[in-house]
Design a protein around this motif. Structure first.
Motif, PDB file in Angstrom:
ATOM      1  N   UNK A 239      11.522   8.451  -4.543  1.00  0.00           N
ATOM      2  CA  UNK A 239      11.376   7.453  -3.492  1.00  0.00           C
ATOM      3  C   UNK A 239      10.442   7.946  -2.398  1.00  0.00           C
ATOM      4  N   UNK A 240      10.552   9.210  -2.049  1.00  0.00           N
ATOM      5  CA  UNK A 240       9.648   9.756  -1.026  1.00  0.00           C
ATOM      6  C   UNK A 240       8.202   9.725  -1.510  1.00  0.00           C
ATOM      7  N   UNK A 241       7.989   9.947  -2.815  1.00  0.00           N
ATOM      8  CA  UNK A 241       6.643   9.860  -3.362  1.00  0.00           C
ATOM      9  C   UNK A 241       6.117   8.436  -3.257  1.00  0.00           C
ATOM     10  N   UNK A 242       6.981   7.457  -3.550  1.00  0.00           N
ATOM     11  CA  UNK A 242       6.577   6.055  -3.426  1.00  0.00           C
ATOM     12  C   UNK A 242       6.221   5.719  -1.987  1.00  0.00           C
ATOM     13  N   UNK A 243       6.973   6.264  -1.053  1.00  0.00           N
ATOM     14  CA  UNK A 243       6.691   6.023   0.365  1.00  0.00           C
ATOM     15  C   UNK A 243       5.341   6.639   0.745  1.00  0.00           C
ATOM     16  N   UNK A 244       5.029   7.790   0.165  1.00  0.00           N
ATOM     17  CA  UNK A 244       3.726   8.411   0.441  1.00  0.00           C
ATOM     18  C   UNK A 244       2.583   7.556  -0.091  1.00  0.00           C
ATOM     19  N   UNK A 245       2.855   6.763  -1.133  1.00  0.00           N
ATOM     20  CA  UNK A 245       1.859   5.817  -1.626  1.00  0.00           C
ATOM     21  C   UNK A 245       1.834   4.537  -0.792  1.00  0.00           C
ATOM     22  N   UNK A 246       2.568   4.543   0.304  1.00  0.00           N
ATOM     23  CA  UNK A 246       2.607   3.429   1.259  1.00  0.00           C
ATOM     24  C   UNK A 246       3.186   2.155   0.641  1.00  0.00           C
ATOM     25  N   UNK A 247       4.259   2.310  -0.154  1.00  0.00           N
ATOM     26  CA  UNK A 247       4.931   1.129  -0.692  1.00  0.00           C
ATOM     27  C   UNK A 247       5.386   0.244   0.464  1.00  0.00           C
ATOM     28  N   UNK A 248       5.113  -1.053   0.353  1.00  0.00           N
ATOM     29  CA  UNK A 248       5.442  -1.988   1.427  1.00  0.00           C
ATOM     30  C   UNK A 248       6.919  -2.303   1.504  1.00  0.00           C
ATOM     31  N   UNK A 249       7.591  -2.299   0.359  1.00  0.00           N
ATOM     32  CA  UNK A 249       8.969  -2.786   0.317  1.00  0.00           C
ATOM     33  C   UNK A 249       9.695  -2.159  -0.860  1.00  0.00           C
ATOM     34  N   UNK A 250      11.014  -2.284  -0.828  1.00  0.00           N
ATOM     35  CA  UNK A 250      11.847  -1.855  -1.951  1.00  0.00           C
ATOM     36  C   UNK A 250      12.886  -2.929  -2.235  1.00  0.00           C
ATOM     37  N   UNK A 251      13.204  -3.070  -3.507  1.00  0.00           N
ATOM     38  CA  UNK A 251      14.279  -3.962  -3.941  1.00  0.00           C
ATOM     39  C   UNK A 251      15.282  -3.096  -4.699  1.00  0.00           C
ATOM     40  N   UNK A 252      16.504  -3.024  -4.199  1.00  0.00           N
ATOM     41  CA  UNK A 252      17.546  -2.242  -4.863  1.00  0.00           C
ATOM     42  C   UNK A 252      18.335  -3.190  -5.742  1.00  0.00           C
ATOM     43  N   UNK A 253      18.263  -2.956  -7.065  1.00  0.00           N
ATOM     44  CA  UNK A 253      18.750  -3.935  -8.029  1.00  0.00           C
ATOM     45  C   UNK A 253      20.177  -3.718  -8.481  1.00  0.00           C
TER      46      UNK A 253
END
Length: 334
Positions: A113-127
């Motif tokens: 998740x921290x890696x995704x944040x470093x890629x500047x992910x705009x949002x997350x959906x927890x399924x």
């Protein structure tokens, strides 16, 4: 051989004989550009194999277009169906889905998740209800827009999408009573997610209101094999239940197979069985399972529409869907 680098907008501009800004305007929706300039730029782009760098463009607007799907038990039929619906809606909205598997309990989930944040992910959906609440806190702390599905987190800001699980469980009790059943049981996993526990609590409460005792049995993960074990436990009792509500269809499939093949129990003549999720297998003739359909496409549309269209400061919003009861032959009278 070394790979050919990406074609730049400057190369397109030089081939088309226009400015770099003209190329940018050509591929920006709503921007002003003459028909002749547009034609020359598009022809040059097609000849060179040029594609707009949406990541770079998005980062200039402080948006990457990346949405993380944070998922557990992704191999189960219901979760796979939900992932399909979400990815399709995200693609339709021009977004890029990044999948994070949360089945492991070590630090790999936090790292991903921290890696995704470093890629500047705009949002997350927890399924699902399984990932730890610290994951939702990490998303919100890093400024992500957040959608929670079938969870009871109390953080401020996300969109919460839930089903009326307890009300659905009450409808199962009514169906069992009308089928003449008087010894009820609830078969659950040990996952303890909010949706599973809401079904359990709703079923027990509705049964008690009808003056009927309820056996509750829990075992293992939410999978087919756990359903088989639950059947072995409940059907070896001196007073067998004559109706069982399984927390999910996958549990119900395992339960029904064990009931029929190990204990020679006739369904629905001797035992009524209901499930939840309406997975593909529930409609197979070997199960023909009475169940509740989760509105997967509506959930996906609601989640993505909120992420795409909501641009003001995040506010708490909750959406609750009523699942449809799908009558099949595993309950008498269906």
């Amino acid at each position: 051989m070394p790979q050919k680098p990406f074609v730049s907008a400057q190369e397109v501009a030089e081939r088309a004989g226009v400015s770099r800004s003209a190329v940018s305007r050509t591929f920006t929706p709503g921007a002003s550009v003459s028909p002749e300039t547009r034609r020359r730029v598009v022809e040059a782009a097609e000849a060179l194999g040029y594609h707009v760098n949406h990541l770079a463009r998005g980062l200039m607007r402080n948006e990457s277009g990346i949405v993380c799907l944070i998922v557990s038990e992704m191999s189960t039929p219901y979760r796979a169906n939900l992932i399909r619906g979400m990815t399709q809606q995200l693609q339709n909205a021009g977004k890029v889905a990044m999948l994070i598997n949360t089945d492991r309990s070590d630090g790999s989930v936090d790292l991903a998740l921290r890696q995704a944040i470093r890629y500047r992910a705009d949002a997350s959906i927890i399924l699902s209800g399984m990932p730890d609440r610290s994951i939702t806190q990490l998303c919100l702390k890093n400024g992500q827009r957040l959608v929670l599905i079938n969870r009871d987190d109390d953080q401020q800001g996300p969109l919460r999408i839930n089903l009326d699980d307890a009300e659905a469980a009450g409808r199962v009790v009514t169906a069992f009573v009308r089928a003449g059943c008087r010894r009820l049981a609830f078969a659950n996993s040990q996952a303890g997610t909010p949706s599973l526990m809401a079904r359990e609590h709703g079923f027990v409460a509705a049964a008690k209101a009808a003056g009927l005792p309820v056996l509750v049995e829990r075992h293992g993960p939410t999978n087919y094999e756990s359903g088989r074990v639950l059947a072995q436990r409940l059907l070896t009792l001196v007073e067998r239940p004559d109706a069982v509500f399984c927390a999910t269809d996958l549990l119900a499939c395992g339960f029904m197979d064990a009931a029929r093949h190990q204990f020679r129990v006739s369904i629905p003549d001797q035992l009524c069985v209901a499930g939840f999720d309406d997975i593909e297998q529930a409609a197979w003739s070997s199960y023909d399972l009475t169940t509740f359909a989760q509105p997967v496409d509506r959930i996906a549309r609601e989640a993505v529409a909120w992420l795409v269209n909501e641009r003001q400061e995040p506010v708490d919003r909750s959406v609750r869907f009523r699942p449809d009861l799908i009558w099949r032959s595993s309950v008498r009278g269906g």
